[in-house]
Design a protein around this motif. Sequence first.
Motif, PDB file in Angstrom:
ATOM      1  N   ALA A   2       1.046  -1.233  -0.176  1.00 49.51           N
ATOM      2  CA  ALA A   2       0.108  -0.044   0.057  1.00 49.51           C
ATOM      3  C   ALA A   2       0.616   1.345   0.013  1.00 49.51           C
ATOM      4  CB  ALA A   2      -0.697   0.057   1.436  1.00 49.51           C
ATOM      5  N   GLY A   3       2.022   1.097   0.295  1.00 47.68           N
ATOM      6  CA  GLY A   3       2.817   2.461   0.605  1.00 47.68           C
ATOM      7  C   GLY A   3       2.799   3.075   1.389  1.00 47.68           C
ATOM      8  N   THR A   4       2.160   2.124   3.110  1.00 44.25           N
ATOM      9  CA  THR A   4       1.614   3.086   3.851  1.00 44.25           C
ATOM     10  C   THR A   4       2.942   2.989   5.021  1.00 44.25           C
ATOM     11  OG1 THR A   4      -0.422   2.156   4.018  1.00 44.25           O
ATOM     12  CG2 THR A   4      -0.666   4.326   3.190  1.00 44.25           C
ATOM     13  N   THR A   5       3.386   1.943   4.713  1.00 47.00           N
ATOM     14  CA  THR A   5       4.581   1.148   6.123  1.00 47.00           C
ATOM     15  C   THR A   5       5.884   1.568   5.205  1.00 47.00           C
ATOM     16  OG1 THR A   5       2.966   0.151   6.757  1.00 47.00           O
ATOM     17  CG2 THR A   5       5.358  -0.008   8.122  1.00 47.00           C
ATOM     18  N   PHE A   6       6.337   2.745   5.903  1.00 46.72           N
ATOM     19  CA  PHE A   6       8.019   1.995   5.391  1.00 46.72           C
ATOM     20  C   PHE A   6       8.568   1.548   6.467  1.00 46.72           C
ATOM     21  CE2 PHE A   6      12.309   4.931   6.042  1.00 46.72           C
ATOM     22  CZ  PHE A   6      12.943   4.397   5.082  1.00 46.72           C
ATOM     23  N   HIS A   7       9.777   0.943   5.987  1.00 46.12           N
ATOM     24  CA  HIS A   7      10.609  -0.213   6.917  1.00 46.12           C
ATOM     25  C   HIS A   7      12.144   0.332   6.076  1.00 46.12           C
ATOM     26  CE1 HIS A   7       7.313  -2.952   8.192  1.00 46.12           C
ATOM     27  NE2 HIS A   7       6.997  -2.797   7.149  1.00 46.12           N
ATOM     28  N   CYS A   8      13.041   0.042   7.545  1.00 42.98           N
ATOM     29  CA  CYS A   8      13.886   0.394   7.282  1.00 42.98           C
ATOM     30  C   CYS A   8      15.207   0.024   8.732  1.00 42.98           C
ATOM     31  CB  CYS A   8      14.210   2.242   7.010  1.00 42.98           C
ATOM     32  SG  CYS A   8      16.222   2.631   6.727  1.00 42.98           S
ATOM     33  N   ASN A   9      16.289  -0.155   8.334  1.00 43.43           N
ATOM     34  CA  ASN A   9      17.639  -0.814   9.024  1.00 43.43           C
ATOM     35  C   ASN A   9      18.071  -0.101   9.603  1.00 43.43           C
ATOM     36  OD1 ASN A   9      15.594  -3.608   9.110  1.00 43.43           O
ATOM     37  ND2 ASN A   9      16.906  -4.089   7.174  1.00 43.43           N
ATOM     38  N   ASP A  10      18.396  -0.199  10.698  1.00 44.63           N
ATOM     39  CA  ASP A  10      19.139   0.358  11.818  1.00 44.63           C
ATOM     40  C   ASP A  10      20.880  -0.633  11.183  1.00 44.63           C
ATOM     41  OD1 ASP A  10      22.179   1.899  12.597  1.00 44.63           O
ATOM     42  OD2 ASP A  10      20.365   3.458  13.090  1.00 44.63           O
ATOM     43  N   SER A  11      21.865  -0.925  10.517  1.00 47.63           N
ATOM     44  CA  SER A  11      22.571  -1.804  10.672  1.00 47.63           C
ATOM     45  C   SER A  11      23.541  -1.884  12.083  1.00 47.63           C
ATOM     46  CB  SER A  11      23.357  -2.225   9.778  1.00 47.63           C
ATOM     47  OG  SER A  11      22.395  -2.854   8.776  1.00 47.63           O
ATOM     48  N   GLY A  12      23.553  -0.301  12.250  1.00 48.19           N
ATOM     49  CA  GLY A  12      24.679   0.024  13.253  1.00 48.19           C
ATOM     50  C   GLY A  12      24.367  -0.034  15.030  1.00 48.19           C
ATOM     51  N   LEU A  13      22.962  -0.396  14.900  1.00 46.33           N
ATOM     52  CA  LEU A  13      22.091  -0.799  16.186  1.00 46.33           C
ATOM     53  C   LEU A  13      21.442  -2.108  16.456  1.00 46.33           C
ATOM     54  CD1 LEU A  13      20.634   2.922  17.451  1.00 46.33           C
ATOM     55  CD2 LEU A  13      22.994   1.964  17.404  1.00 46.33           C
ATOM     56  N   ARG A  14      22.233  -2.762  15.025  1.00 45.89           N
ATOM     57  CA  ARG A  14      20.886  -3.821  14.285  1.00 45.89           C
ATOM     58  C   ARG A  14      19.221  -3.921  14.758  1.00 45.89           C
ATOM     59  NH1 ARG A  14      25.548  -8.447  16.664  1.00 45.89           N
ATOM     60  NH2 ARG A  14      27.235  -7.210  15.544  1.00 45.89           N
ATOM     61  N   ARG A  15      19.271  -2.686  14.756  1.00 45.25           N
ATOM     62  CA  ARG A  15      17.480  -2.531  14.602  1.00 45.25           C
ATOM     63  C   ARG A  15      16.801  -2.465  13.646  1.00 45.25           C
ATOM     64  NH1 ARG A  15      17.726   1.878  19.340  1.00 45.25           N
ATOM     65  NH2 ARG A  15      18.567   0.310  20.796  1.00 45.25           N
ATOM     66  N   MET A  16      16.091  -3.421  13.151  1.00 45.75           N
ATOM     67  CA  MET A  16      15.056  -3.343  12.080  1.00 45.75           C
ATOM     68  C   MET A  16      13.372  -2.228  12.113  1.00 45.75           C
ATOM     69  SD  MET A  16      14.515  -7.188  10.538  1.00 45.75           S
ATOM     70  CE  MET A  16      14.043  -6.891   9.062  1.00 45.75           C
ATOM     71  N   TYR A  17      13.576  -1.136  11.663  1.00 48.42           N
ATOM     72  CA  TYR A  17      11.949  -0.277  12.043  1.00 48.42           C
ATOM     73  C   TYR A  17      11.017  -0.381  11.104  1.00 48.42           C
ATOM     74  CZ  TYR A  17      15.739   1.720  15.346  1.00 48.42           C
ATOM     75  OH  TYR A  17      16.142   2.205  16.294  1.00 48.42           O
ATOM     76  N   ALA A  18      10.120   0.599  11.582  1.00 46.19           N
ATOM     77  CA  ALA A  18       8.907   0.971  10.312  1.00 46.19           C
ATOM     78  C   ALA A  18       8.092   1.764  11.120  1.00 46.19           C
ATOM     79  CB  ALA A  18       8.128  -0.554  11.063  1.00 46.19           C
ATOM     80  N   TRP A  19       7.987   2.656  10.387  1.00 47.22           N
ATOM     81  CA  TRP A  19       7.206   3.989  10.770  1.00 47.22           C
ATOM     82  C   TRP A  19       5.901   4.186   9.209  1.00 47.22           C
ATOM     83  CZ3 TRP A  19      12.520   3.561   9.684  1.00 47.22           C
ATOM     84  CH2 TRP A  19      13.358   4.404  10.055  1.00 47.22           C
ATOM     85  N   ASP A  20       4.963   4.473  10.097  1.00 49.04           N
ATOM     86  CA  ASP A  20       3.745   5.358   9.219  1.00 49.04           C
ATOM     87  C   ASP A  20       4.159   6.140   8.130  1.00 49.04           C
ATOM     88  OD1 ASP A  20       2.293   3.758  10.731  1.00 49.04           O
ATOM     89  OD2 ASP A  20       1.877   5.179  12.382  1.00 49.04           O
ATOM     90  N   TYR A  21       3.928   6.105   6.743  1.00 48.06           N
ATOM     91  CA  TYR A  21       4.051   6.596   5.844  1.00 48.06           C
ATOM     92  C   TYR A  21       2.900   7.313   5.254  1.00 48.06           C
ATOM     93  CZ  TYR A  21       6.814   7.849   1.666  1.00 48.06           C
ATOM     94  OH  TYR A  21       8.171   8.598   1.174  1.00 48.06           O
ATOM     95  N   ASP A  22       2.914   8.546   4.645  1.00 47.62           N
ATOM     96  CA  ASP A  22       2.069   9.471   4.091  1.00 47.62           C
ATOM     97  C   ASP A  22       2.450   9.872   2.613  1.00 47.62           C
ATOM     98  OD1 ASP A  22      -0.069  11.185   3.038  1.00 47.62           O
ATOM     99  OD2 ASP A  22      -0.171  11.938   4.720  1.00 47.62           O
ATOM    100  N   PRO A  23       1.299   8.445   1.541  1.00 49.52           N
ATOM    101  CA  PRO A  23       1.620   8.414   0.149  1.00 49.52           C
ATOM    102  C   PRO A  23       1.971  10.273  -0.061  1.00 49.52           C
ATOM    103  CG  PRO A  23       0.260   6.856   1.538  1.00 49.52           C
ATOM    104  CD  PRO A  23       0.365   7.328   1.805  1.00 49.52           C
ATOM    105  N   ALA A  24       1.010  10.854   0.491  1.00 51.96           N
ATOM    106  CA  ALA A  24       0.133  12.001  -0.508  1.00 51.96           C
ATOM    107  C   ALA A  24       2.089  12.813  -0.201  1.00 51.96           C
ATOM    108  CB  ALA A  24      -1.026  12.875   0.106  1.00 51.96           C
TER     109      ALA A  24
END
Length: 293
Positions: free
Chosen positions: A165-187
């Motif tokens: 849907a393009g409404t969840t953005f995932h990105c990892n911080d390899s330095g801290l070894r964490r997988m993150y998610a954000w709410d993403y506003d397509p507009a």
Amino acid sequence: MVETRILTEAKMSMGEGPLWDVDAERLHWVDIFEAKVYQCALDGGDLKSWKFPGQSISAFALRKGGGTVVSSGAGIHLFDLDSGEAQLIFDPELGEGYGFNDGTVDRQGRFITGMADGKLIAAITSGQTDNLNPTGNIYRIDTDLSVHVIGDPIGVTNGPCFDAAGTTFHCNDSGLRRMYAWDYDPATGEATNRRTVTEFTGDAIPDGTTVDDQGYLWVAAYHGGEIRRYAPDGTLDRSIPVPAISPTSVAFAGPDLDILVVTSRGGDAAEGDGRILTIHGLGARGIPENKFG
């Protein structure tokens, strides 16, 4: 039955950024340290490569009008494969210790790429475990080439990707070894409400990541010798060993987007180190990746 194959005999120093072009039915990837873009058919045939006129390529995406956009060092460039010419479109001028790392394209055709924070990496390498405060930015490059900081500060950007849907953005911080998610506003392209999906322990580091059509995350476990699949809530669903000590990234490819392509670091002792691997029979399908523009 799950089967892993070596796609080509070509060996990368640091393979990264696999990307399946659904229009041309060709696989692309980069060798970071050789600053090359590669392309081939999914059977390994028709192998081609192009040299970027810089010291490295850290992220790569195709453009709708032809050509590519790449992150290299501390800059973002438009790179024409045919002419070999590169045009710098953004330099954050953050000084020594910062450089771009991984990148992707959102569902609206905007390029997302983020930094590696050299000071944080140095602190972790020295054994520091407390007061680790990332200061790298994640940037959104709009189709008019304007640049905007989004999300939260990050240490080492890896595996940026979006759900269908393009409404969840995932990105990892390899330095801290964490997988993150954000709410993403397509507009607007704004990323808010960051939360930790999961955190790696032991030697493995979360690297390149993609999302399948069920919303599950497939991540390369760098230094872990495997690919992991996580549910959106961070539950580990399955692990698939690969013949590479440090897989770097993953992407679904093929007419049905049901073949997982894996890039890896070269120079290690395993059979697949530095090779491009394909994993068949996973029973999962990916999502077509967008182009910039």
